[in-house]
Write a protein that holds these residues in place. Structure first.
Motif, PDB file in Angstrom:
ATOM      1  N   ASN A  67      -6.545   1.297   0.665  1.00  0.00           N
ATOM      2  CA  ASN A  67      -6.729   2.636   1.228  1.00  0.00           C
ATOM      3  C   ASN A  67      -5.707   2.754   2.341  1.00  0.00           C
ATOM      4  O   ASN A  67      -5.529   1.804   3.115  1.00  0.00           O
ATOM      5  CB  ASN A  67      -8.149   2.814   1.786  1.00  0.00           C
ATOM      6  CG  ASN A  67      -8.428   4.245   2.209  1.00  0.00           C
ATOM      7  OD1 ASN A  67      -7.508   5.015   2.504  1.00  0.00           O
ATOM      8  ND2 ASN A  67      -9.688   4.611   2.240  1.00  0.00           N
ATOM      9  N   GLN A  68      -5.007   3.886   2.398  1.00  0.00           N
ATOM     10  CA  GLN A  68      -3.971   4.016   3.423  1.00  0.00           C
ATOM     11  C   GLN A  68      -4.542   4.193   4.810  1.00  0.00           C
ATOM     12  O   GLN A  68      -3.824   4.135   5.794  1.00  0.00           O
ATOM     13  CB  GLN A  68      -3.037   5.176   3.073  1.00  0.00           C
ATOM     14  CG  GLN A  68      -1.957   4.735   2.102  1.00  0.00           C
ATOM     15  CD  GLN A  68      -1.372   5.900   1.347  1.00  0.00           C
ATOM     16  OE1 GLN A  68      -1.973   6.409   0.413  1.00  0.00           O
ATOM     17  NE2 GLN A  68      -0.223   6.334   1.760  1.00  0.00           N
ATOM     18  N   LYS A  69      -5.840   4.388   4.891  1.00  0.00           N
ATOM     19  CA  LYS A  69      -6.469   4.458   6.202  1.00  0.00           C
ATOM     20  C   LYS A  69      -6.859   3.034   6.618  1.00  0.00           C
ATOM     21  O   LYS A  69      -7.336   2.257   5.789  1.00  0.00           O
ATOM     22  CB  LYS A  69      -7.699   5.361   6.122  1.00  0.00           C
ATOM     23  CG  LYS A  69      -8.230   5.771   7.471  1.00  0.00           C
ATOM     24  CD  LYS A  69      -9.151   6.981   7.330  1.00  0.00           C
ATOM     25  CE  LYS A  69     -10.078   7.121   8.519  1.00  0.00           C
ATOM     26  NZ  LYS A  69      -9.443   7.046   9.826  1.00  0.00           N
ATOM     27  N   VAL A 108     -11.271   0.730   7.371  1.00  0.00           N
ATOM     28  CA  VAL A 108     -12.306   1.274   6.484  1.00  0.00           C
ATOM     29  C   VAL A 108     -13.098   0.186   5.767  1.00  0.00           C
ATOM     30  O   VAL A 108     -14.043   0.487   5.031  1.00  0.00           O
ATOM     31  CB  VAL A 108     -11.699   2.228   5.426  1.00  0.00           C
ATOM     32  CG1 VAL A 108     -11.107   3.457   6.083  1.00  0.00           C
ATOM     33  CG2 VAL A 108     -10.662   1.513   4.571  1.00  0.00           C
ATOM     34  N   PRO A 132      -2.364  -0.989   4.853  1.00  0.00           N
ATOM     35  CA  PRO A 132      -2.626   0.449   4.844  1.00  0.00           C
ATOM     36  C   PRO A 132      -1.372   1.287   4.568  1.00  0.00           C
ATOM     37  O   PRO A 132      -1.482   2.493   4.386  1.00  0.00           O
ATOM     38  CB  PRO A 132      -3.181   0.714   6.246  1.00  0.00           C
ATOM     39  CG  PRO A 132      -2.763  -0.441   7.071  1.00  0.00           C
ATOM     40  CD  PRO A 132      -2.497  -1.596   6.170  1.00  0.00           C
ATOM     41  N   SER A 133      -0.201   0.652   4.544  1.00  0.00           N
ATOM     42  CA  SER A 133       1.032   1.418   4.352  1.00  0.00           C
ATOM     43  C   SER A 133       1.444   1.422   2.884  1.00  0.00           C
ATOM     44  O   SER A 133       1.180   0.474   2.146  1.00  0.00           O
ATOM     45  CB  SER A 133       2.139   0.783   5.185  1.00  0.00           C
ATOM     46  OG  SER A 133       2.146  -0.613   4.954  1.00  0.00           O
ATOM     47  N   VAL A 173     -14.137   3.532   1.483  1.00  0.00           N
ATOM     48  CA  VAL A 173     -14.079   4.751   2.291  1.00  0.00           C
ATOM     49  C   VAL A 173     -15.266   4.742   3.249  1.00  0.00           C
ATOM     50  O   VAL A 173     -16.422   4.637   2.829  1.00  0.00           O
ATOM     51  CB  VAL A 173     -14.159   6.011   1.405  1.00  0.00           C
ATOM     52  CG1 VAL A 173     -14.112   7.272   2.262  1.00  0.00           C
ATOM     53  CG2 VAL A 173     -13.033   6.029   0.386  1.00  0.00           C
ATOM     54  N   ALA A 233     -12.657  10.247   7.323  1.00  0.00           N
ATOM     55  CA  ALA A 233     -12.249   9.297   6.289  1.00  0.00           C
ATOM     56  C   ALA A 233     -11.979   9.995   4.963  1.00  0.00           C
ATOM     57  O   ALA A 233     -11.176   9.542   4.153  1.00  0.00           O
ATOM     58  CB  ALA A 233     -13.329   8.231   6.108  1.00  0.00           C
ATOM     59  N   GLU A 247     -10.516  12.784   4.518  1.00  0.00           N
ATOM     60  CA  GLU A 247      -9.149  13.292   4.541  1.00  0.00           C
ATOM     61  C   GLU A 247      -8.170  12.176   4.161  1.00  0.00           C
ATOM     62  O   GLU A 247      -7.239  12.376   3.398  1.00  0.00           O
ATOM     63  CB  GLU A 247      -8.844  13.810   5.943  1.00  0.00           C
ATOM     64  CG  GLU A 247      -7.574  14.588   6.054  1.00  0.00           C
ATOM     65  CD  GLU A 247      -7.194  14.782   7.505  1.00  0.00           C
ATOM     66  OE1 GLU A 247      -6.003  14.801   7.799  1.00  0.00           O
ATOM     67  OE2 GLU A 247      -8.118  14.887   8.346  1.00  0.00           O
ATOM     68  N   GLY A 248      -8.412  10.987   4.707  1.00  0.00           N
ATOM     69  CA  GLY A 248      -7.575   9.834   4.374  1.00  0.00           C
ATOM     70  C   GLY A 248      -7.635   9.531   2.882  1.00  0.00           C
ATOM     71  O   GLY A 248      -6.652   9.090   2.286  1.00  0.00           O
ATOM     72  N   ARG A 280      -5.140  11.409   0.770  1.00  0.00           N
ATOM     73  CA  ARG A 280      -3.806  10.824   0.811  1.00  0.00           C
ATOM     74  C   ARG A 280      -3.717   9.687  -0.203  1.00  0.00           C
ATOM     75  O   ARG A 280      -2.750   9.540  -0.931  1.00  0.00           O
ATOM     76  CB  ARG A 280      -3.540  10.298   2.219  1.00  0.00           C
ATOM     77  CG  ARG A 280      -2.081  10.184   2.571  1.00  0.00           C
ATOM     78  CD  ARG A 280      -1.873  10.392   4.066  1.00  0.00           C
ATOM     79  NE  ARG A 280      -2.472   9.330   4.850  1.00  0.00           N
ATOM     80  CZ  ARG A 280      -1.804   8.266   5.285  1.00  0.00           C
ATOM     81  NH1 ARG A 280      -0.526   8.126   5.003  1.00  0.00           N
ATOM     82  NH2 ARG A 280      -2.407   7.349   6.010  1.00  0.00           N
ATOM     83  N   MET A 281      -4.770   8.881  -0.252  1.00  0.00           N
ATOM     84  CA  MET A 281      -4.786   7.728  -1.158  1.00  0.00           C
ATOM     85  C   MET A 281      -4.797   8.173  -2.622  1.00  0.00           C
ATOM     86  O   MET A 281      -4.112   7.576  -3.453  1.00  0.00           O
ATOM     87  CB  MET A 281      -6.012   6.855  -0.835  1.00  0.00           C
ATOM     88  CG  MET A 281      -6.028   5.517  -1.541  1.00  0.00           C
ATOM     89  SD  MET A 281      -4.627   4.465  -1.098  1.00  0.00           S
ATOM     90  CE  MET A 281      -4.439   3.544  -2.631  1.00  0.00           C
TER      91      MET A 281
END
Ligand SMILES: Nc1ncnc2c1ncn2[C@@H]1O[C@H](COP(=O)(O)OP(=O)(O)O)[C@@H](O)[C@H]1O
Ligand SMILES: [Mg+2]
Length: 259
Positions: A8-10, A13, A125-126, A145, A151, A153-154, A157-158
């Motif tokens: 997950n890019q966040k 989590v 996360p990148s 998540v 979260a 919203e993140g 992105r994923m």
């Protein structure tokens, strides 16, 4: 060998925690598990007290010849569980990685398929070569998540990243959402969980991982688990059952590949 990527890019989590807790639940079932730490920050390696030494970590797969390098450095951490540790050089891979190397991880893991039933990849996360490589190598992707408003919203992105990687690798990725750090006492937590399940009906694992401090105790102790599985440990054990029951087994995947 079944390969599961956790991404997950966040940050924060529960990716690393999910990776470790799944390994614990799988080891408890007598399976041989390979942990792969693809995060340059190396939280998974740190959790299991594995030194991050340049030239001896998983980055060898991206930079050098896998046969010769990385696999020898595989380290046993607990009964049935081994780790390919992160190293500071992984950050360089992320920045300077050659796109053609996106399948190097899959190739390296394939060479180990006979030695493990499960491989679990903890992603950074990148969005860089390590994460793309993990998405190229995995049979299933788990996206932890946190059940809180921001979260979600993140997560969008994923899902965008998954779609992009699917296009660039010309490969379909089957992924599941794992609701984590859930606090059922808060209205915001309950509403976020509801929203998550309605918006991502097809992807959401029907279970959830509650807030449970015994996971932090395990990290502090440098172990896969601290004592008997707590509520979160039981949830992760249920997730393994669900993944097995959903037909996400090595055998099933072999049939899928052959079809
Ligand atoms: N179910 C949980 N209950 C309590 N704390 C948790 C739980 N899952 C994760 N944590 C804690 O939350 C923080 C972030 O988790 P971590 O797994 O490191 O996230 P990520 O790898 O996504 O950055 C850590 O301090 C971890 O101990
Ligand atoms: Mg992490």
């Amino acid at each position: 060998m079944r390969t599961i990527a956790v991404a997950n890019q966040k940050g924060g989590v529960g990716k690393t925690t999910t990776t470790v807790a799944l390994a614990a639940a799988m080891a408890e079932r007598g399976r041989r598990v390979l942990l792969v730490d693809l995060d340059p920050q190396g939280s998974l390696s740190a959790w299991l007290r594995q030194p991050r030494t340049e030239g001896r970590g998983v980055e060898q797969l991206f930079l050098g010849e896998p046969e010769e390098a990385a696999w020898r450095e595989r380290l046993d951490v607990e009964a049935g569980v081994s780790i390919l540790p992160s190293s500071p050089a992984l950050a360089g891979v992320e920045r300077h990685g050659v796109p053609g190397r996106a399948r190097a991880l899959a190739a390296g893991l394939a060479s180990l398929a006979g030695q493990f039933e499960e491989a679990l990849i903890d992603c950074p996360p990148s969005l860089g070569l390590p994460m793309v490589s993990a998405l190229a190598a995995c049979d299933r992707l788990l996206v932890p998540v946190q059940t809180e408003f921001l979260a979600l919203e993140g997560l969008e992105r994923m899902t965008g990243t998954v779609a992009m990687v699917e296009r660039s690798l010309a490969r379909k990725i089957t992924w599941h959402i794992v609701p984590t750090l859930h606090d059922p006492r808060t209205g915001a937590g309950r509403r976020s969980l509801e929203l998550l399940r309605s918006r991502y009906e097809a992807q959401a694992w029907p279970g959830l991982v509650p807030v449970d401090t015994s996971l932090r105790d395990a990290a502090e102790a440098g172990r896969l688990y601290a004592g008997a599985p707590g509520r979160a440990g039981q949830a992760y054990s249920g997730l393994v059952d669900w993944l097995d029951g959903a037909g996400v087994t090595g055998k099933h995947l072999a049939q899928e590949a052959a079809a």
